[in-house]
Design an enzyme around this catalytic site. Structure first.
Site, PDB file in Angstrom:
ATOM      1  N   ASP A 118      -4.247  -6.516   5.207  1.00 54.24           N
ATOM      2  CA  ASP A 118      -5.319  -7.260   5.749  1.00 54.24           C
ATOM      3  C   ASP A 118      -5.283  -8.809   5.133  1.00 54.24           C
ATOM      4  O   ASP A 118      -5.610  -9.747   5.750  1.00 54.24           O
ATOM      5  CB  ASP A 118      -6.871  -6.746   5.624  1.00 54.24           C
ATOM      6  CG  ASP A 118      -7.013  -5.589   6.397  1.00 54.24           C
ATOM      7  OD1 ASP A 118      -6.432  -5.856   7.572  1.00 54.24           O
ATOM      8  OD2 ASP A 118      -7.519  -4.605   6.137  1.00 54.24           O
ATOM      9  N   LYS A 130     -10.876  -3.824  18.574  1.00 61.09           N
ATOM     10  CA  LYS A 130      -9.540  -4.305  18.632  1.00 61.09           C
ATOM     11  C   LYS A 130      -9.012  -4.244  20.265  1.00 61.09           C
ATOM     12  O   LYS A 130      -8.161  -5.211  20.546  1.00 61.09           O
ATOM     13  CB  LYS A 130      -8.523  -3.385  18.150  1.00 61.09           C
ATOM     14  CG  LYS A 130      -8.784  -3.165  16.518  1.00 61.09           C
ATOM     15  CD  LYS A 130      -7.880  -3.763  15.790  1.00 61.09           C
ATOM     16  CE  LYS A 130      -8.207  -3.533  13.993  1.00 61.09           C
ATOM     17  NZ  LYS A 130      -7.207  -4.059  13.174  1.00 61.09           N
ATOM     18  N   ASN A 172       0.910  -1.163  -0.132  1.00 61.12           N
ATOM     19  CA  ASN A 172       0.058   0.007   0.112  1.00 61.12           C
ATOM     20  C   ASN A 172       0.823   1.308  -0.193  1.00 61.12           C
ATOM     21  O   ASN A 172       2.315   1.194  -0.002  1.00 61.12           O
ATOM     22  CB  ASN A 172      -0.943  -0.040   1.082  1.00 61.12           C
ATOM     23  CG  ASN A 172      -0.102  -0.086   2.521  1.00 61.12           C
ATOM     24  OD1 ASN A 172       0.589   0.622   2.784  1.00 61.12           O
ATOM     25  ND2 ASN A 172      -0.418  -1.142   3.237  1.00 61.12           N
ATOM     26  N   LYS A 212     -13.989   0.535  15.827  1.00 60.68           N
ATOM     27  CA  LYS A 212     -12.527  -0.207  15.525  1.00 60.68           C
ATOM     28  C   LYS A 212     -11.874  -0.283  17.021  1.00 60.68           C
ATOM     29  O   LYS A 212     -11.289  -1.086  17.389  1.00 60.68           O
ATOM     30  CB  LYS A 212     -11.744   0.625  14.844  1.00 60.68           C
ATOM     31  CG  LYS A 212     -10.837  -0.464  14.062  1.00 60.68           C
ATOM     32  CD  LYS A 212     -10.116   0.228  12.918  1.00 60.68           C
ATOM     33  CE  LYS A 212     -10.573  -0.110  11.571  1.00 60.68           C
ATOM     34  NZ  LYS A 212      -9.721   0.427  10.567  1.00 60.68           N
ATOM     35  N   PHE A 270      -3.584   2.776  15.085  1.00 57.39           N
ATOM     36  CA  PHE A 270      -4.030   3.708  14.204  1.00 57.39           C
ATOM     37  C   PHE A 270      -5.232   3.290  13.219  1.00 57.39           C
ATOM     38  O   PHE A 270      -5.491   2.151  13.357  1.00 57.39           O
ATOM     39  CB  PHE A 270      -2.818   4.074  13.180  1.00 57.39           C
ATOM     40  CG  PHE A 270      -1.874   5.085  13.631  1.00 57.39           C
ATOM     41  CD1 PHE A 270      -1.273   5.011  14.759  1.00 57.39           C
ATOM     42  CD2 PHE A 270      -2.016   6.570  12.919  1.00 57.39           C
ATOM     43  CE1 PHE A 270      -0.692   6.060  15.182  1.00 57.39           C
ATOM     44  CE2 PHE A 270      -1.360   7.550  13.505  1.00 57.39           C
ATOM     45  CZ  PHE A 270      -0.519   7.347  14.719  1.00 57.39           C
TER      46      PHE A 270
END
Ligand code: PMT
Length: 405
Positions: A275, A351, A209, A347, A333
């Site tokens: 991912d 997480k 990425n 999130k 992040f």
């Protein structure tokens, strides 16, 4: 912010020397005391009288004078809180990197024990020269703060990387270094990840990425300057005065972090972890076929952040044992292109981390690869703090100050 700070500016013999007149004014306007020291060649580009008037101080050039009983280079080094060398020529960079002290400026730099900012400016060919790059890496590794030159039209007529960075960047870096809550992270071990993971398809192709690693590296630099024992785990090649482990894939990154888990006070996951990865990673180059369309099957990568939080939960809730293992603070992040805060709130719950730093990656002026960012820091108690757009080092400093007060 710089009121009463003592700034020593070193000017070397490059055309960008004329720009430093304005930098002196910027520092003076903010209340700093400015002293200037020049190499003899710098005076081919700016006059001593100009620098003296702007700084309202005597300009240092000669190393050996009879007027002062104290050695000049030591007294300059003692008085200043920070030294800013701009523009820094390839010649002076080479001398500093190799401990050569053949004029007042290089002697002061050698004796200087506080932060030094070096702002190179030169022709693009010189900048790319292998020895200049070796010297720059040496200086970075030794803890000098290098603000790299920018790309553009150079005074020598070339287009390329070599022009002095914007003065605003130098000013901001000076302010950041002088206003760090000094050493309040001393004794803390912080592990930071940076860059996009590289997931092999075969021996020549991969999935990755656009993460440049800049955000994670800014956090690592800042934590180091605040006194932490820093370990950067990254996919990007970089030379640093603190520990760096280079990794490629998410699996490599996970292994490297897990090794540190038990001895870490804080883990910050700024890396853009893929991912998914290719199910079959070929150990040869995949052949082109007659097919117009091919498929690659992707499988899920481990969610490192989630695994770390789960591992910590086990440490935090020991059965009836007297486990005294340290449980690190965990910061993630969150890269989103829509519904930033709503998605980030989900999130952080999913997480299980302590803080989640959310940034909008649909914007071109922040986020991936940019020198800037604008973030919201979510805490696991539901509070949200917004940080306005700023350079990534300033954002990093504010994140660390938010976490550590
Ligand atoms: O590197 P730069 O060019 O400076 O750009 C900075 C950045 C945009 C990459 C950075 O600010 C950022 O947002 N990093 C996190 C990118 C990301 O992977 O976000 P996410 O929302 O997909 O993942 C959430 C968190 O889980 C992240 O902390 C990530 O590191 C972690 N993660 C994600 C997937 C995975 N398999 N394992 C993980 O640990």
């Amino acid at each position: 912010m710089l009121n009463g700070k003592n700034i020593l500016i070193g000017i070397t013999g490059g055309i960008a020397a004329y720009k430093i007149c304005e930098l002196i004014r910027m520092y003076k306007r903010s209340g700093a005391n400015v002293r200037v020291v020049c190499t003899p060649n710098a005076l081919n580009f700016v006059t001593k009288l100009t620098l003296q008037n702007l700084s309202q101080n005597e300009v240092g050039i000669e190393e050996f004078t009879t007027e002062n009983y104290k050695p000049e280079h030591i007294s300059y080094a003692d008085e200043a809180d920070i030294m800013v060398i701009a523009p820094a020529t390839a010649n002076t960079i080479g001398k500093i990197a190799n401990g050569i002290c053949d004029n007042l400026l290089t002697s002061i730099t050698c004796a200087f024990t506080k932060p030094v900012i070096i702002c190179p400016a030169m022709n693009c060919g010189m900048w790319n020269n292998v020895f200049v790059q070796e010297n720059i890496n040496k200086l970075k590794h030794a803890g000098y703060n290098i603000i790299e030159p920018e790309e553009g039209f150079l005074a020598c007529g070339y287009n390329g990387k070599g022009r002095l960075c914007e003065l605003e960047k130098i000013y901001q870096k000076t302010e950041n270094l002088l206003t760090l809550k000094n050493k309040n992270l001393a004794g803390k071990k912080i592990v930071i990840t940076a860059g996009g993971t590289i997931e092999a398809i075969d021996t020549v192709r991969y999935i990755s990425n656009y993460s440049s690693g800049k955000m994670g590296i800014a956090l690592a630099d800042c934590a180091y300057e605040m006194g932490a024992d820093v370990l950067l785990i990254t996919t990007v090649n970089t030379s640093k005065p603190y520990g760096v482990i280079n990794v490629k894939s998410a699996e490599d990154m996970k292994i490297a972090i897990e090794k540190e888990f038990d001895n870490t006070d804080c883990i910050i996951m700024a890396a853009a972890v893929a991912d998914y990865k290719a199910k079959d990673q070929l150990n040869h180059k995949m052949k082109k076929t007659s097919e117009d369309e091919i498929s690659i099957t992707l499988i899920k990568n481990p969610d490192i952040l989630k695994c770390l939080c789960e591992k910590r939960a086990k440490v935090l809730v020991p059965s009836n044992s007297c486990a005294s293992q340290k449980a690190p603070l965990i910061i993630g992040f969150c890269a989103e292109s829509e519904n930033l805060i709503e998605n980030a709130k989900n999130k952080i719950k999913n997480k299980g981390c302590d803080y989640l730093v959310a940034n909008d990656i649909s914007r071109k002026d922040i986020g991936f690869s940019s020198d800037f960012n604008e973030v919201s820091i979510l805490k696991n108690d539901g509070t949200v703090k917004h940080l306005e757009r700023a350079d990534k080092y300033t954002i990093a400093k504010n994140i660390l100050e938010e976490i550590y007060g």
